[in-house]
Design an enzyme around this catalytic site. Sequence first.
Site, PDB file in Angstrom:
ATOM      1  N   ARG A 176       0.856  -0.997   0.107  1.00  0.00           N
ATOM      2  CA  ARG A 176       0.065   0.113  -0.283  1.00  0.00           C
ATOM      3  C   ARG A 176       0.948   1.437  -0.095  1.00  0.00           C
ATOM      4  O   ARG A 176       0.313   2.114  -0.172  1.00  0.00           O
ATOM      5  CB  ARG A 176      -1.060  -0.028   1.678  1.00  0.00           C
ATOM      6  N   ILE A 231      -0.059 -17.987  -0.583  1.00  0.00           N
ATOM      7  CA  ILE A 231       0.395 -18.749   0.881  1.00  0.00           C
ATOM      8  C   ILE A 231      -0.616 -17.478   1.299  1.00  0.00           C
ATOM      9  O   ILE A 231      -0.700 -17.061   2.536  1.00  0.00           O
ATOM     10  CB  ILE A 231       1.739 -18.600   1.286  1.00  0.00           C
ATOM     11  N   ARG A 233      -4.683 -16.024   0.748  1.00  0.00           N
ATOM     12  CA  ARG A 233      -6.337 -16.513   1.110  1.00  0.00           C
ATOM     13  C   ARG A 233      -6.194 -16.760  -0.252  1.00  0.00           C
ATOM     14  O   ARG A 233      -5.898 -15.801  -0.799  1.00  0.00           O
ATOM     15  CB  ARG A 233      -6.696 -15.790   1.678  1.00  0.00           C
ATOM     16  N   GLU A 262     -12.342 -22.628   0.078  1.00  0.00           N
ATOM     17  CA  GLU A 262     -11.939 -23.653   0.576  1.00  0.00           C
ATOM     18  C   GLU A 262     -12.909 -24.899   1.505  1.00  0.00           C
ATOM     19  O   GLU A 262     -13.798 -24.083   1.760  1.00  0.00           O
ATOM     20  CB  GLU A 262     -11.331 -23.641   1.847  1.00  0.00           C
ATOM     21  N   HIS A 280      -3.428 -25.523   3.000  1.00  0.00           N
ATOM     22  CA  HIS A 280      -3.429 -24.688   3.846  1.00  0.00           C
ATOM     23  C   HIS A 280      -3.073 -25.140   5.453  1.00  0.00           C
ATOM     24  O   HIS A 280      -3.221 -25.206   6.165  1.00  0.00           O
ATOM     25  CB  HIS A 280      -5.425 -24.198   3.911  1.00  0.00           C
TER      26      HIS A 280
END
Length: 315
Positions: A176, A231, A233, A262, A280
Amino acid sequence: MKPTILMAPRMPARLVARLQERYEVLGPMSHPRPAALPAGAEAARALLTVGTWKTDAALIEALPNLGLIACYGTGNEGVERAAARARGIMVSNAADANATSVAEFAMGLMLASARQIGAAERFARAGRWQGNAIERMATVPGLAGRKLGIFGLGAIGQRIAVRAAAFDMTIGYHNRSPRPELPYQYHASLLELAEWADILMVSVRASGETRHAIDARILRALGPDGHLVNISRGIAVDEAALIEALESGTIAGAALDVYEHEPAIPDRLKALENVVLTPHIAANAESAQVAQQELLLANLEAFFAGRPLLSPVAL
């Protein structure tokens, strides 16, 4: 009398045993909706959850005494922040407790994809290896000298950068805002980072702003020699666009520990040879789990004692 807390999804047995020593523990719930609340849930002062579970306004409103939503992991994307803020409910997470574990796993995924470790294992298991003079796998670029683009240079991203530098990789990132105190090349946009990178590492915090940030345009920019590692989401990647890119050769390969819906993994994704899939588990190191549990317990203790949380989430 012990304070009442509500466990939404099932938590590790070791943690549950310790919680039961100090609290009246209700749950787990079968699904994250008010209809699944157990008897007595209205007394719960704290809700234990994970980022991938939906903690929306309806569930929050069904818990009139709620004062804390404590997320077991680092993610908190499932919490409806506006609803929590309106009620004055605090939110906590695991901060950087699992960052080292996830960074280690990210390096393993990057190696597995770029060096085709999964394909090599299948090659060997199938009995195709008869000595390198007969049939051998095609050569691939090494990691030394290649450009790693990190999308999200937070606690995990920084640890990945340090480890990748030890592999003699060149590190760039998009965040950001720039991190001038760090010795890595800042890129003003994700598109610019993807155009520059050989390997694109997704370690950004999941949010509405980052949903499908990795789309068809970004994958085209990464190019036919590029690899994607996620890794973060699953929602950060447009899964349909990624499947198309892998099937068509738009990118060379991918390694995924997280998925958009998921625990479902699309059959088209599972059928591909140029993708590495894991369930995950990046944070599944024993050290990370112990650290997460200790921090969650410490946040609960601070909340019930009226002290500041150790790892609050800004609302």
